[in-house]
Design a protein around this motif. Structure first.
Motif, PDB file in Angstrom:
ATOM      1  N   ALA A 241      84.383 -47.558  43.520  1.00  0.00           N
ATOM      2  CA  ALA A 241      85.781 -47.383  43.727  1.00  0.00           C
ATOM      3  C   ALA A 241      85.340 -45.662  42.838  1.00  0.00           C
ATOM      4  N   GLY A 242      83.769 -45.149  42.956  1.00  0.00           N
ATOM      5  CA  GLY A 242      83.608 -43.967  42.553  1.00  0.00           C
ATOM      6  C   GLY A 242      83.962 -43.016  44.008  1.00  0.00           C
ATOM      7  N   THR A 243      83.602 -43.620  44.902  1.00  0.00           N
ATOM      8  CA  THR A 243      84.023 -42.825  46.009  1.00  0.00           C
ATOM      9  C   THR A 243      85.133 -42.022  46.239  1.00  0.00           C
ATOM     10  N   LEU A 244      86.638 -42.929  45.979  1.00  0.00           N
ATOM     11  CA  LEU A 244      87.464 -42.515  45.962  1.00  0.00           C
ATOM     12  C   LEU A 244      88.109 -41.938  44.445  1.00  0.00           C
ATOM     13  N   CYS A 245      87.418 -41.634  43.642  1.00  0.00           N
ATOM     14  CA  CYS A 245      87.670 -40.894  42.532  1.00  0.00           C
ATOM     15  C   CYS A 245      86.887 -39.882  43.021  1.00  0.00           C
ATOM     16  N   ALA A 246      85.776 -39.274  43.781  1.00  0.00           N
ATOM     17  CA  ALA A 246      85.374 -38.079  44.137  1.00  0.00           C
ATOM     18  C   ALA A 246      86.203 -37.349  45.455  1.00  0.00           C
ATOM     19  N   LEU A 247      86.980 -38.741  45.851  1.00  0.00           N
ATOM     20  CA  LEU A 247      87.928 -38.049  47.248  1.00  0.00           C
ATOM     21  C   LEU A 247      89.245 -37.424  46.188  1.00  0.00           C
ATOM     22  N   VAL A 248      89.692 -38.037  44.851  1.00  0.00           N
ATOM     23  CA  VAL A 248      91.232 -37.326  44.439  1.00  0.00           C
ATOM     24  C   VAL A 248      90.878 -36.180  43.099  1.00  0.00           C
ATOM     25  N   ALA A 249      89.354 -36.348  42.487  1.00  0.00           N
ATOM     26  CA  ALA A 249      88.268 -35.138  41.743  1.00  0.00           C
ATOM     27  C   ALA A 249      87.628 -34.783  41.868  1.00  0.00           C
ATOM     28  N   PRO A 250      87.655 -33.775  42.884  1.00  0.00           N
ATOM     29  CA  PRO A 250      86.214 -33.824  43.585  1.00  0.00           C
ATOM     30  C   PRO A 250      85.138 -32.643  42.071  1.00  0.00           C
ATOM     31  N   GLU A 251      86.335 -31.369  41.328  1.00  0.00           N
ATOM     32  CA  GLU A 251      85.551 -30.860  40.111  1.00  0.00           C
ATOM     33  C   GLU A 251      85.335 -31.843  39.188  1.00  0.00           C
ATOM     34  N   LEU A 252      85.126 -33.146  39.605  1.00  0.00           N
ATOM     35  CA  LEU A 252      84.289 -34.148  38.796  1.00  0.00           C
ATOM     36  C   LEU A 252      83.333 -34.498  38.969  1.00  0.00           C
ATOM     37  N   PHE A 253      82.129 -34.128  39.726  1.00  0.00           N
ATOM     38  CA  PHE A 253      81.305 -34.183  41.027  1.00  0.00           C
ATOM     39  C   PHE A 253      80.777 -32.829  41.620  1.00  0.00           C
ATOM     40  N   GLY A 254      79.191 -32.591  40.966  1.00  0.00           N
ATOM     41  CA  GLY A 254      78.472 -31.523  42.207  1.00  0.00           C
ATOM     42  C   GLY A 254      78.300 -32.486  43.473  1.00  0.00           C
ATOM     43  N   ILE A 255      78.367 -31.643  44.508  1.00  0.00           N
ATOM     44  CA  ILE A 255      78.511 -32.052  45.892  1.00  0.00           C
ATOM     45  C   ILE A 255      77.308 -31.256  46.409  1.00  0.00           C
ATOM     46  N   GLU A 256      76.209 -31.144  46.863  1.00  0.00           N
ATOM     47  CA  GLU A 256      75.512 -30.312  47.622  1.00  0.00           C
ATOM     48  C   GLU A 256      74.927 -29.860  49.750  1.00  0.00           C
ATOM     49  N   ASN A 257      75.910 -29.467  50.486  1.00  0.00           N
ATOM     50  CA  ASN A 257      75.499 -29.171  51.240  1.00  0.00           C
ATOM     51  C   ASN A 257      73.909 -29.263  51.526  1.00  0.00           C
ATOM     52  N   ARG A 258      73.742 -30.725  52.690  1.00  0.00           N
ATOM     53  CA  ARG A 258      72.225 -30.712  52.816  1.00  0.00           C
ATOM     54  C   ARG A 258      71.622 -31.687  53.614  1.00  0.00           C
ATOM     55  N   PRO A 259      70.683 -30.887  54.441  1.00  0.00           N
ATOM     56  CA  PRO A 259      70.799 -32.261  55.613  1.00  0.00           C
ATOM     57  C   PRO A 259      70.139 -33.841  55.487  1.00  0.00           C
ATOM     58  N   VAL A 260      70.301 -34.344  56.455  1.00  0.00           N
ATOM     59  CA  VAL A 260      70.438 -35.861  56.005  1.00  0.00           C
ATOM     60  C   VAL A 260      69.917 -36.646  57.118  1.00  0.00           C
ATOM     61  N   GLN A 261      68.848 -37.257  57.127  1.00  0.00           N
ATOM     62  CA  GLN A 261      68.699 -37.958  58.601  1.00  0.00           C
ATOM     63  C   GLN A 261      68.641 -39.695  57.857  1.00  0.00           C
ATOM     64  N   LEU A 262      68.221 -40.432  58.606  1.00  0.00           N
ATOM     65  CA  LEU A 262      68.018 -42.080  58.632  1.00  0.00           C
ATOM     66  C   LEU A 262      66.653 -42.661  59.341  1.00  0.00           C
ATOM     67  N   VAL A 263      66.066 -43.188  58.512  1.00  0.00           N
ATOM     68  CA  VAL A 263      64.938 -44.426  59.077  1.00  0.00           C
ATOM     69  C   VAL A 263      65.623 -45.479  59.976  1.00  0.00           C
ATOM     70  N   LEU A 264      65.375 -45.576  61.777  1.00  0.00           N
ATOM     71  CA  LEU A 264      65.426 -46.773  62.038  1.00  0.00           C
ATOM     72  C   LEU A 264      64.546 -47.594  62.256  1.00  0.00           C
ATOM     73  N   THR A 265      63.226 -46.808  62.154  1.00  0.00           N
ATOM     74  CA  THR A 265      62.230 -47.423  62.318  1.00  0.00           C
ATOM     75  C   THR A 265      61.758 -48.878  61.558  1.00  0.00           C
ATOM     76  N   PRO A 266      61.094 -50.228  62.401  1.00  0.00           N
ATOM     77  CA  PRO A 266      61.119 -51.612  61.520  1.00  0.00           C
ATOM     78  C   PRO A 266      60.792 -50.799  60.242  1.00  0.00           C
ATOM     79  N   GLY A 267      60.275 -51.716  59.448  1.00  0.00           N
ATOM     80  CA  GLY A 267      59.017 -51.325  58.509  1.00  0.00           C
ATOM     81  C   GLY A 267      60.247 -51.098  57.038  1.00  0.00           C
ATOM     82  N   PRO A 268      59.152 -50.848  55.993  1.00  0.00           N
ATOM     83  CA  PRO A 268      59.517 -50.678  54.703  1.00  0.00           C
ATOM     84  C   PRO A 268      60.722 -50.455  53.943  1.00  0.00           C
ATOM     85  N   ALA A 269      60.666 -49.015  55.336  1.00  0.00           N
ATOM     86  CA  ALA A 269      61.497 -47.300  54.870  1.00  0.00           C
ATOM     87  C   ALA A 269      62.614 -48.372  55.894  1.00  0.00           C
ATOM     88  N   ARG A 270      62.701 -49.175  56.598  1.00  0.00           N
ATOM     89  CA  ARG A 270      64.268 -49.008  57.893  1.00  0.00           C
ATOM     90  C   ARG A 270      65.535 -48.314  56.421  1.00  0.00           C
TER      91      ARG A 270
END
Length: 320
Positions: A241-270
């Motif tokens: 529900a917090g996701t929808l709160c962030a949609l309607v009231a973004p002023e209540l959240f800190g938002i940073e534009n950042r590079p984001v990547q995802l680990v796909l390899t097998p193992g503990p970091a997947r």
């Protein structure tokens, strides 16, 4: 500001809270709801969704069944924390509403093409349906205003020490979405877990005269058992529900534009999301080893008390 949204859910306890908020908030118009396997089976997710729509006296909203398992992995539900059928120990009447006779991805496509304006896709589950939509119907990308999703984490995980459940459940699907070029906002586990209601707040909800608030309290109060050591666990945050709160009231959240990547390899970091918070170039850039990474709006902080007030007042239909 009115938000035209398409909701993709795996309705367990926190998705149920999100559905209550979405239907009751005056600035949100839910055009369609699609269901996917995640917290529970896709069939249970759909049944729970229909029952919650009845609970909040929602208008007719099309609902469709989607992917029953991730793109590659076997399905691994979270029934230990959401209960056997997803809603803890809350038993709601079986709904007379019916799901659409076609796949969730087709409902997404129709919703986007038929809408008079761009639609925000709110993804609160593993990204399987969304990834399939982007791969099968790339022509609809221009109809998506943004995708705001609950997934990933800039710090600790919950499915593993570093991976959040939705991304861990279907990393390949999340990778497709992260690299889609659609504007993205990430509401991660690290922020989600800070939105705790607490025992007093739960008691007040459960004692309310409003049935919706009572159900919300019971969903939050469900006591799970930690499978690793047998100790009781209460997952008392408003979760998705917090996701929808962030949609309607973004002023209540800190938002940073950042590079984001995802680990796909097998193992503990997947399934781990790597959010780059560096303020200067690193050795990977200095030695020309860094590859292009999508830039994503990442929710990094929240004004907890104000967001919880927004959530509860919305469910109670106060302040509007």
């Amino acid at each position: 500001m009115s938000h035209q949204i398409l909701l993709d859910v795996d309705t367990g306890r926190d998705d149920a809270l999100a559905l209550m908020f979405a239907v009751r908030h005056p600035d949100i118009h839910v055009q369609a709801i699609t269901c996917v396997a995640g917290n529970t089976s896709v069939e249970d997710a759909a049944a729970n969704t229909l029952s919650i729509l009845d609970l909040v006296d929602a208008p007719e909203i099309p609902v469709a069944l989607g992917a029953r398992h991730p793109l590659i992995e076997s399905p691994r539900d979270a029934s230990w924390i959401h209960g056997t059928h997803g809603l803890g120990n809350v038993e709601l009447p079986v709904s007379g509403r019916r799901v659409e006779p076609f796949h969730a991805v087709e409902l997404m496509r129709r919703c986007l093409l038929d809408s008079e304006c761009q639609v925000t896709l709110v993804a609160l589950a593993p990204m399987t349906n969304v990834a399939l939509l982007l791969r099968l119907y790339p022509d609809v990308v221009d109809r998506i205003k943004q995708i705001i999703f609950m997934g990933g984490s800039a710090t600790v995980g919950n499915a593993t020490p570093v991976a959040e459940f939705n991304f861990w459940h279907d990393p390949e699907a999340a990778h497709i979405v992260l690299n889609s070029g659609v504007p993205l906002t990430m509401y991660g586990w690290d922020v989600l877990w800070s939105m705790r209601v607490g025992a007093l707040g739960i008691a007040q909800l459960c004692e309310s005269d409003d049935l919706v608030l009572q159900v919300a309290g019971r969903l939050l109060a469900f006591e799970a058992v930690d499978p690793s050591n047998g100790t009781p666990v209460i997952y008392d945050c408003i979760g998705d529900a917090g996701t929808l709160c962030a949609l309607v009231a973004p002023e209540l959240f800190g938002i940073e534009n950042r590079p984001v990547q995802l680990v796909l390899t097998p193992g503990p970091a997947r399934g781990q999301t790597i959010v780059d918070r560096r303020s200067m170039a690193g050795e990977d850039s200095a030695h020309h080893l860094a590859e292009p990474v999508p830039m994503i709006d990442v929710v990094s902080s929240v004004r907890n008390d104000e967001v919880l007030t927004l959530f509860i007042e919305c469910l109670a239909n106060r302040s509007w």
